[in-house]
Scaffold this motif. Sequence first.
Motif, short mmCIF file in Angstrom:
data_model
loop_
_atom_site.label_atom_id
_atom_site.label_comp_id
_atom_site.label_asym_id
_atom_site.label_seq_id
_atom_site.Cartn_x
_atom_site.Cartn_y
_atom_site.Cartn_z
N GLU A 220 -35.24 -47.41 -6.02
CA GLU A 220 -33.92 -46.79 -6.01
C GLU A 220 -33.97 -45.42 -5.36
N GLY B 270 -23.55 -47.76 -0.15
CA GLY B 270 -24.25 -49.00 -0.45
C GLY B 270 -23.99 -50.07 0.58
N LYS C 37 -27.28 -52.25 0.22
CA LYS C 37 -28.32 -51.47 -0.46
C LYS C 37 -28.77 -52.13 -1.75
N ASP C 38 -27.85 -52.65 -2.54
CA ASP C 38 -28.23 -53.30 -3.79
C ASP C 38 -29.16 -54.48 -3.55
N ASN C 39 -28.89 -55.24 -2.50
CA ASN C 39 -29.75 -56.37 -2.18
C ASN C 39 -31.12 -55.91 -1.70
N GLU D 114 -33.11 -54.92 -4.76
CA GLU D 114 -33.60 -56.10 -5.47
C GLU D 114 -34.74 -56.77 -4.72
#
Length: 649
Positions: free
Chosen positions: A37, A65, A621-623, A626
């Motif tokens: 992060e 994001g 960004k979230d992907n 992850e």
Amino acid sequence: MRTTQLSCLLLLLLVYACDRPADMAEEENEIETYTIEQFMNTEQIGGSAFSPDESKVMYSSKKTGIYNAYEIPVNGGEATQLTDSDSESVFAYSYFPEDERILFSSDKGGNEINHLFVKNLNGEITDLTPDSTAKAQFMGWASDNQSLYYASNSRNPQAFDVYELSIDQIDDVENSVAAYQPKMLFENDGRFYPGPISEDRKYMALTESITRQKVNMYLQNLETGETTMLNDGEDEVAYSPQYFSKDGSKLFFLSDKDSEFTYLSSYDLGSGEITKVEEAPWDIMYAYLSENGKYRVVGINNDARTEIKVYDETSGEQVSLPEMPDAEITSVNISDSEKLMAFYVNSSTSPNNLYVYNFETGEYTQLTDTMNPEIDEADLVEGEVVRYTSFDGMEIPAILYKPKVIAEGEKAPAMLWIHGGPGGQSRLGYSALIQYLVNHGYAIFAVNNRGSSGYGKTFFSADDQRHGQDDLQDVVEGKAYLTSLDMIDSTKIGIMGGSYGGYMTLAALAFEPEVFDVGVDIFGVSNWLRTLKSIPPWWGAARESLYNEMGNPETDSAMLYNKSPLFFADQITKPLLVLQGANDPRVLKVESDEIVEKVEANDVPVEYVIFEDEGHGFLKKDNQIEGYQAILEFLNQYLKEEEPVEASL
């Protein structure tokens, strides 16, 4: 055609360092490790376009994001968000020539069917290319600022026609006055890729890809419809038109005729005379003129670094650019007045930052500070260009990242990183994923195996029709090079890569099953027969070139079968992680589905991460968080052999 393209402080620090206790000095020399992060909270930005009054620069940023358009004053200040997409990435192209409407591109979930959009002054957004099945590409503004050019495969999915759309027509669309019909400038028979258009709208340059080494160049007369080949068509030469002179008398182009590397030449449209303009001991990647022809910008691929040169066309002298120690200048964009230049600066340890340079004063201003302030750049690792000898004596370039967190006398696990393509290149520049893995104790070895671009045409073509063979042996020898380094744990070396690098990962595990200890496949090809039959229709003009390089699925089926890891998956015995975008138009999801199923049948540990809203590459960004965290956890478990830990929140 107009395109978008401290001495006191030091003394204090020294005094402080001498006075502090030794144990404090040791403590401060410790390298901090960071979460994914934290790495991904470094802002990713790209592109630049000046506003009509040159008071602002527009760029694309993933601050929210997902990519959106932003603008920032040329003298510095706060950036303003211009688009607010929360589902599809927005890539800013340009302001309108005479007002602050903006032109941008976006697709759906990574399907690569890009449309052109305009954001009105009242905030409304209009799709200028509404055909849901067609891909559109912005080609620049006309020299009179009254229209734009774009290419679209709306008429024929396998051919990009070229259109001109006037600003008056755009106004009609925005105001819902009437449906519009853009003017077709060139109807493509499917053989060509469109190139630059002359300022007088009379000519357009075209290319025809026969093979990677043979690319023909044509001149299209937009008034008469006549198409003229500019080379003899016999030599194995790759031509790439760059721009027309402002008076329309010459076409400037790149080629590698009688040379290992591409260089810049001019073609006189009247006499047919060809004159060499500039060459370097590396490939010249691109060249273009500023709006009024005052400056020529040249980009050189200098041993995996970008070297920018700017020339004053009147004097022929090279213009001095700002000095950026331990970093490189990229993506130069000169304003229409030719007084300002936007550019990016980055390095292995520093992400892209946007600058503006004033040609008249020689001063420059940094507009962005994208590094997450929680990360100390001193904790990150500079890439080091190295070379090693492969199985047949060929020299292979690579980039080595040595982790700082490994104590003296300890040995680090390592991952070979294989770039995409085929024909790509690992380059010195900031990578959040590489820095994340290195920061957590992994050495990364980015191999530029034969077939990579940037090292001459002989090296570039050395793997043709031998993919998964000679280039794979380069990778195997890369592992051998790593094991010769005292800092590397030779019992813990894996391989990873995306796209073609994902294929190489699968090929290594299937065809050299005892060499690497783990593999991370990021949307890699497992079945060449299927992939080459299912390439996107808009690749139509390059289909034969791709077949000449890789093999034709109709006539070379045995060869392609034998280099496809899917059919040899029973030989894979090492743990495998696969990441895939569900909407990938290049490497279909079934490629990953089937290899995962086959490897699971071997009772081999397999992990599979699918992103339903991504295509060929992960933009959200979230992907990325992850996916990258999944990679580290997988490597910690199966390469470092650590007990798995719960994912961070």
